[in-house]
Design a protein around this motif. Structure first.
Motif, PDB file in Angstrom:
ATOM      1  N   TRP A 189       0.681  -1.108   0.038  1.00  0.00           N
ATOM      2  CA  TRP A 189      -0.087  -0.142   0.073  1.00  0.00           C
ATOM      3  C   TRP A 189       0.968   0.973   0.016  1.00  0.00           C
ATOM      4  O   TRP A 189       1.815   1.564   0.972  1.00  0.00           O
ATOM      5  CB  TRP A 189      -0.794   0.093   1.129  1.00  0.00           C
ATOM      6  N   ASP A 190       0.965   1.965  -1.160  1.00  0.00           N
ATOM      7  CA  ASP A 190       1.817   3.043  -1.272  1.00  0.00           C
ATOM      8  C   ASP A 190       1.409   4.349  -0.664  1.00  0.00           C
ATOM      9  O   ASP A 190       0.247   4.358  -0.162  1.00  0.00           O
ATOM     10  CB  ASP A 190       2.208   3.344  -2.686  1.00  0.00           C
ATOM     11  N   GLU A 191       2.299   5.161  -0.314  1.00  0.00           N
ATOM     12  CA  GLU A 191       2.137   6.538   0.138  1.00  0.00           C
ATOM     13  C   GLU A 191       2.158   7.585  -0.743  1.00  0.00           C
ATOM     14  O   GLU A 191       2.552   8.740  -0.268  1.00  0.00           O
ATOM     15  CB  GLU A 191       2.780   6.689   1.564  1.00  0.00           C
ATOM     16  N   ASP A 192       1.951   7.615  -2.170  1.00  0.00           N
ATOM     17  CA  ASP A 192       1.839   8.540  -3.200  1.00  0.00           C
ATOM     18  C   ASP A 192       0.937   9.773  -2.824  1.00  0.00           C
ATOM     19  O   ASP A 192      -0.298   9.435  -2.318  1.00  0.00           O
ATOM     20  CB  ASP A 192       1.966   7.935  -4.458  1.00  0.00           C
ATOM     21  N   ASP A 193       1.328  10.591  -3.364  1.00  0.00           N
ATOM     22  CA  ASP A 193       0.349  11.854  -3.441  1.00  0.00           C
ATOM     23  C   ASP A 193      -0.972  11.348  -3.999  1.00  0.00           C
ATOM     24  O   ASP A 193      -0.966  10.796  -4.973  1.00  0.00           O
ATOM     25  CB  ASP A 193       1.071  13.112  -4.154  1.00  0.00           C
ATOM     26  N   TRP A 194      -2.013  11.908  -3.325  1.00  0.00           N
ATOM     27  CA  TRP A 194      -3.452  11.645  -3.916  1.00  0.00           C
ATOM     28  C   TRP A 194      -3.783  11.824  -5.187  1.00  0.00           C
ATOM     29  O   TRP A 194      -4.524  11.284  -5.973  1.00  0.00           O
ATOM     30  CB  TRP A 194      -4.474  12.156  -2.923  1.00  0.00           C
ATOM     31  N   VAL A 195      -3.137  12.969  -5.802  1.00  0.00           N
ATOM     32  CA  VAL A 195      -3.288  13.445  -7.233  1.00  0.00           C
ATOM     33  C   VAL A 195      -2.583  12.038  -8.150  1.00  0.00           C
ATOM     34  O   VAL A 195      -3.356  11.782  -8.932  1.00  0.00           O
ATOM     35  CB  VAL A 195      -2.483  14.525  -7.434  1.00  0.00           C
ATOM     36  N   LEU A 196      -1.553  11.579  -7.874  1.00  0.00           N
ATOM     37  CA  LEU A 196      -0.933  10.403  -8.671  1.00  0.00           C
ATOM     38  C   LEU A 196      -1.916   9.285  -8.549  1.00  0.00           C
ATOM     39  O   LEU A 196      -2.161   8.534  -9.542  1.00  0.00           O
ATOM     40  CB  LEU A 196       0.303  10.134  -8.027  1.00  0.00           C
ATOM     41  N   ASN A 197      -2.413   8.921  -7.394  1.00  0.00           N
ATOM     42  CA  ASN A 197      -3.270   7.544  -7.074  1.00  0.00           C
ATOM     43  C   ASN A 197      -4.603   7.781  -7.790  1.00  0.00           C
ATOM     44  O   ASN A 197      -5.170   6.738  -8.296  1.00  0.00           O
ATOM     45  CB  ASN A 197      -3.115   7.307  -5.445  1.00  0.00           C
ATOM     46  N   TRP A 198      -5.128   9.037  -7.463  1.00  0.00           N
ATOM     47  CA  TRP A 198      -6.723   9.050  -7.893  1.00  0.00           C
ATOM     48  C   TRP A 198      -7.079   9.934  -9.154  1.00  0.00           C
ATOM     49  O   TRP A 198      -8.233   9.890  -9.437  1.00  0.00           O
ATOM     50  CB  TRP A 198      -7.466   9.754  -6.639  1.00  0.00           C
ATOM     51  N   ILE A 199      -5.987  10.552  -9.706  1.00  0.00           N
ATOM     52  CA  ILE A 199      -6.332  11.380 -10.853  1.00  0.00           C
ATOM     53  C   ILE A 199      -5.399  10.789 -12.123  1.00  0.00           C
ATOM     54  O   ILE A 199      -5.965  10.380 -13.030  1.00  0.00           O
ATOM     55  CB  ILE A 199      -5.736  13.073 -10.826  1.00  0.00           C
ATOM     56  N   THR A 200      -4.226  10.683 -11.841  1.00  0.00           N
ATOM     57  CA  THR A 200      -3.587  10.212 -13.202  1.00  0.00           C
ATOM     58  C   THR A 200      -3.603   8.794 -13.197  1.00  0.00           C
ATOM     59  O   THR A 200      -3.489   8.308 -14.557  1.00  0.00           O
ATOM     60  CB  THR A 200      -2.058  10.555 -12.735  1.00  0.00           C
ATOM     61  N   HIS A 201      -3.727   8.036 -12.108  1.00  0.00           N
ATOM     62  CA  HIS A 201      -3.661   6.514 -12.650  1.00  0.00           C
ATOM     63  C   HIS A 201      -5.165   6.240 -13.255  1.00  0.00           C
ATOM     64  O   HIS A 201      -5.149   5.416 -14.138  1.00  0.00           O
ATOM     65  CB  HIS A 201      -3.788   5.781 -11.248  1.00  0.00           C
ATOM     66  N   PRO A 202      -6.401   6.699 -12.729  1.00  0.00           N
ATOM     67  CA  PRO A 202      -7.574   6.489 -13.284  1.00  0.00           C
ATOM     68  C   PRO A 202      -7.485   6.913 -14.957  1.00  0.00           C
ATOM     69  O   PRO A 202      -7.993   6.518 -15.873  1.00  0.00           O
ATOM     70  CB  PRO A 202      -8.515   7.146 -12.639  1.00  0.00           C
TER      71      PRO A 202
END
Length: 289
Positions: free
Chosen positions: A142-155
């Protein structure tokens, strides 16, 4: 982060609403374009020669199927979505992904470690291959990347993966599987594993949420193509939007990619027999290479 869940929920609700609205608009347009239950009665006047000019002109009535009723009009020669799976197109798109991913990897490597959480010192000290083996063996986590990377760029990335297959003639399930394969094998356990341990949430969010995003992109692209590649009556906005929602297929089309063979069969009147008061029908076959 306290704002993470509200932003995420709003993002998903917005995408779902756009998809439902686009589907309803598509259904409405399809209903308008359906053939009428009965063909209209058309009247023509038979042409006569100069010798028969003194004779009365007799109208002839018959049912005539117009060309637009019997053929599919393809605006600008573009049929979207394709009627069959185009493996060649998908292969070209995937090849372009390789080049684009190398560039993306370089961009991410140049970004601060506070953004990417990549351990550049370990990569330099032990080599990239050694780090890849370590990361693959340790993951997923379970990574701790910035939420923009996880929830914007990945989708968004998952949506682009999805559109690559969807615009190549594949159905929703096949496009989802392509998105899952690319995000898992090509990125998480491929390119990104050279720098960090594969992420649990990225393995799920990218293909799942990305496919929802991608299906919205799919209906948006259909609408844009139907309106002559315009958004808000602007072709500049239209091309920009097409590139954002389906970059690799848009580039491929701009390079002049076409299917090897395109055929069209239509039924249309080619003459009129005055003797029997009937139209003469013919089949029109067209093939483009």
């Amino acid at each position: 982060m306290n704002l993470l869940k509200p932003v995420l929920y709003a993002f998903i609700i917005l995408l779902s609403g756009n998809t439902i609205f686009a589907q309803q608009e598509e259904q409405s347009i399809n209903n308008q374009n359906q053939l009428p239950s009965s063909l209209p009665q058309n009247t023509i006047v038979a042409s006569i020669s100069q010798k028969e000019s003194t004779e009365s002109i007799t109208p002839y009535n018959y049912n005539m199927l117009s060309l637009t009723d019997s053929t599919l009009v393809q605006q600008n020669g573009i049929a979207y979505p394709p009627t069959k799976r185009d493996y060649t197109r998908l292969g070209y798109d995937t090849a372009m992904y390789v080049g684009a991913t190398i560039i993306a990897f370089g961009v991410l490597y140049a970004m601060p470690e506070s953004v990417t959480n990549w351990d550049k010192e370990a990569m330099k000290e032990n080599g990239i291959t050694y780090k890849w083996k370590q990361n693959v063996k340790a993951g997923p986590v379970w990574d701790e990347d910035d939420w923009v990377l996880n929830w914007i760029t990945h989708p968004y990335s998952g949506g682009v993966y999805y559109m690559t297959a969807r615009s190549s003639g594949f159905n929703m399930l096949e496009s989802f599987l392509y998105s899952a394969f690319m995000s898992t094998c090509f990125w998480e356990y491929g390119i990104e594993a050279f720098a960090e341990i594969p992420s649990k949430q990225d393995l799920i969010i990218t293909p799942v949420v990305g496919s929802v995003v991608g299906e919205g992109f799919f209906y948006a692209k259909k609408s844009i193509l139907r309106h002559d590649k315009k958004v808000l009556n602007s072709k500049a906005l239209g091309y920009t939007t097409l590139f954002l929602i389906d970059p690799f297929n848009t580039l491929l089309d701009s390079f002049g990619y076409k299917e090897k063979t395109k055929t069209q069969l239509s039924l249309a009147p080619i003459g009129f027999d005055k003797g029997v008061n009937k139209a003469i029908w013919g089949l029109n076959f067209n093939m483009q290479f």
